[in-house]
Design a protein around this motif. Sequence first.
Motif, mmCIF file in Angstrom:
data_model
loop_
_atom_site.group_PDB
_atom_site.id
_atom_site.type_symbol
_atom_site.label_atom_id
_atom_site.label_comp_id
_atom_site.label_asym_id
_atom_site.label_seq_id
_atom_site.Cartn_x
_atom_site.Cartn_y
_atom_site.Cartn_z
ATOM 1 N N ALA A 29 90.847 -15.542 40.593
ATOM 2 C CA ALA A 29 90.825 -14.620 39.458
ATOM 3 C C ALA A 29 89.903 -15.128 38.358
ATOM 4 C CB ALA A 29 92.233 -14.430 38.907
ATOM 5 N N ARG A 30 89.802 -16.450 38.241
ATOM 6 C CA ARG A 30 88.958 -17.040 37.204
ATOM 7 C C ARG A 30 88.313 -18.312 37.725
ATOM 8 N NH1 ARG A 30 93.228 -15.815 35.832
ATOM 9 N NH2 ARG A 30 94.757 -16.070 34.293
ATOM 10 N N THR A 31 87.081 -18.530 37.314
ATOM 11 C CA THR A 31 86.358 -19.753 37.650
ATOM 12 C C THR A 31 85.907 -20.407 36.351
ATOM 13 O OG1 THR A 31 85.588 -18.857 39.757
ATOM 14 C CG2 THR A 31 84.337 -20.697 38.843
ATOM 15 N N TYR A 32 86.181 -21.697 36.233
ATOM 16 C CA TYR A 32 85.774 -22.449 35.059
ATOM 17 C C TYR A 32 84.813 -23.559 35.483
ATOM 18 C CZ TYR A 32 89.532 -20.045 32.711
ATOM 19 O OH TYR A 32 90.345 -19.068 32.199
ATOM 20 N N PRO A 33 83.557 -23.508 35.015
ATOM 21 C CA PRO A 33 82.603 -24.563 35.363
ATOM 22 C C PRO A 33 82.801 -25.797 34.485
ATOM 23 C CG PRO A 33 81.517 -22.873 34.053
ATOM 24 C CD PRO A 33 82.938 -22.413 34.281
ATOM 25 N N CYS A 34 82.589 -26.960 35.084
ATOM 26 C CA CYS A 34 82.553 -28.201 34.319
ATOM 27 C C CYS A 34 81.136 -28.380 33.789
ATOM 28 C CB CYS A 34 82.931 -29.391 35.194
ATOM 29 S SG CYS A 34 84.635 -29.346 35.748
ATOM 30 N N ASP A 35 80.971 -29.168 32.768
ATOM 31 C CA ASP A 35 79.664 -29.368 32.136
ATOM 32 C C ASP A 35 78.729 -30.132 33.062
ATOM 33 O OD1 ASP A 35 77.498 -29.844 30.517
ATOM 34 O OD2 ASP A 35 78.640 -30.751 28.898
ATOM 35 N N PRO A 36 77.662 -29.493 33.566
ATOM 36 C CA PRO A 36 76.763 -30.163 34.505
ATOM 37 C C PRO A 36 75.980 -31.316 33.887
ATOM 38 C CG PRO A 36 75.896 -28.015 33.912
ATOM 39 C CD PRO A 36 77.260 -28.123 33.297
ATOM 40 N N VAL A 37 75.799 -31.337 32.577
ATOM 41 C CA VAL A 37 75.066 -32.417 31.922
ATOM 42 C C VAL A 37 75.858 -33.722 32.024
ATOM 43 C CG1 VAL A 37 74.142 -33.243 29.720
ATOM 44 C CG2 VAL A 37 73.879 -30.834 30.372
ATOM 45 N N ASP A 38 77.156 -33.632 31.847
ATOM 46 C CA ASP A 38 78.005 -34.822 31.870
ATOM 47 C C ASP A 38 78.174 -35.420 33.259
ATOM 48 O OD1 ASP A 38 78.385 -34.638 29.155
ATOM 49 O OD2 ASP A 38 80.350 -33.694 29.312
ATOM 50 N N ILE A 39 78.066 -34.596 34.298
ATOM 51 C CA ILE A 39 78.357 -35.096 35.639
ATOM 52 C C ILE A 39 77.164 -35.041 36.584
ATOM 53 C CG2 ILE A 39 80.815 -34.606 35.503
ATOM 54 C CD1 ILE A 39 80.260 -32.076 37.139
ATOM 55 N N ASP A 40 76.009 -34.611 36.079
ATOM 56 C CA ASP A 40 74.786 -34.541 36.899
ATOM 57 C C ASP A 40 75.027 -33.719 38.166
ATOM 58 O OD1 ASP A 40 72.094 -35.041 37.501
ATOM 59 O OD2 ASP A 40 72.610 -36.780 38.711
ATOM 60 N N GLY A 41 75.550 -32.545 37.982
ATOM 61 C CA GLY A 41 75.848 -31.635 39.084
ATOM 62 C C GLY A 41 76.711 -30.515 38.546
ATOM 63 N N MET A 42 77.420 -29.848 39.416
ATOM 64 C CA MET A 42 78.280 -28.754 38.970
ATOM 65 C C MET A 42 79.569 -28.783 39.758
ATOM 66 S SD MET A 42 78.782 -26.118 37.022
ATOM 67 C CE MET A 42 77.277 -25.392 36.420
ATOM 68 N N ILE A 43 80.661 -28.674 39.041
ATOM 69 C CA ILE A 43 81.976 -28.558 39.655
ATOM 70 C C ILE A 43 82.650 -27.345 39.033
ATOM 71 C CG2 ILE A 43 84.246 -29.624 39.930
ATOM 72 C CD1 ILE A 43 82.827 -32.339 39.903
ATOM 73 N N ASN A 44 83.123 -26.441 39.884
ATOM 74 C CA ASN A 44 83.800 -25.229 39.428
ATOM 75 C C ASN A 44 85.260 -25.273 39.849
ATOM 76 O OD1 ASN A 44 81.460 -23.860 38.370
ATOM 77 N ND2 ASN A 44 80.802 -23.599 40.480
ATOM 78 N N LEU A 45 86.138 -24.918 38.938
ATOM 79 C CA LEU A 45 87.573 -24.866 39.215
ATOM 80 C C LEU A 45 87.977 -23.406 39.357
ATOM 81 C CD1 LEU A 45 88.791 -27.415 36.515
ATOM 82 C CD2 LEU A 45 88.169 -27.870 38.900
ATOM 83 N N ASP A 46 88.604 -23.054 40.472
ATOM 84 C CA ASP A 46 89.053 -21.689 40.719
ATOM 85 C C ASP A 46 90.561 -21.584 40.530
ATOM 86 O OD1 ASP A 46 86.516 -20.767 41.355
ATOM 87 O OD2 ASP A 46 86.769 -21.104 43.498
ATOM 88 N N PHE A 47 90.984 -20.547 39.800
ATOM 89 C CA PHE A 47 92.394 -20.300 39.509
ATOM 90 C C PHE A 47 92.787 -18.911 39.999
ATOM 91 C CE2 PHE A 47 91.033 -23.491 36.541
ATOM 92 C CZ PHE A 47 92.112 -24.342 36.421
ATOM 93 N N ASP A 48 94.047 -18.769 40.426
ATOM 94 C CA ASP A 48 94.541 -17.457 40.839
ATOM 95 C C ASP A 48 95.068 -16.694 39.630
ATOM 96 O OD1 ASP A 48 97.103 -18.455 40.286
ATOM 97 O OD2 ASP A 48 97.697 -18.582 42.392
ATOM 98 N N GLU A 49 95.633 -15.514 39.879
ATOM 99 C CA GLU A 49 96.148 -14.652 38.808
ATOM 100 C C GLU A 49 97.265 -15.308 37.996
ATOM 101 O OE1 GLU A 49 95.284 -11.672 37.635
ATOM 102 O OE2 GLU A 49 93.656 -11.322 39.053
ATOM 103 N N GLN A 50 98.026 -16.207 38.624
ATOM 104 C CA GLN A 50 99.133 -16.874 37.929
ATOM 105 C C GLN A 50 98.687 -18.137 37.191
ATOM 106 O OE1 GLN A 50 99.538 -15.905 41.370
ATOM 107 N NE2 GLN A 50 100.241 -13.981 40.497
ATOM 108 N N GLY A 51 97.408 -18.464 37.261
ATOM 109 C CA GLY A 51 96.896 -19.643 36.588
ATOM 110 C C GLY A 51 96.990 -20.923 37.391
ATOM 111 N N HIS A 52 97.298 -20.812 38.689
ATOM 112 C CA HIS A 52 97.373 -21.991 39.560
ATOM 113 C C HIS A 52 95.972 -22.360 40.041
ATOM 114 C CE1 HIS A 52 101.485 -20.187 40.321
ATOM 115 N NE2 HIS A 52 101.718 -21.331 39.709
#
Length: 80
Positions: A29-52
């Motif tokens: 339901a939602r994707t939150y990207p981590c800051d690529p500058v801090d980690i020299d890449g990209m990490i995205n966190l995916d959450f469902d409708e309930q926030g899990h």
Amino acid sequence: MADIRVTYDKTVNAAYVYLTDPQVQPRSARTYPCDPVDIDGMINLDFDEQGHLIGIEVLAASSKLPEYILKSAERLDAVE
């Protein structure tokens, strides 16, 4: 310890870590990207409708994840 499903596509150097029951295909339901500058890449966190948290997408995976995880991951590309 629970089995965690990990997929890896070497062609695009991307991995996905599933944090859900392997029998369930939850919808992100939602994707939150981590800051690529801090980690020299990209990490995205995916959450469902309930926030899990249901999964973690890791771009530039070969520089972010241990080699043993990538070697044991389900391959989405043609294995060389």
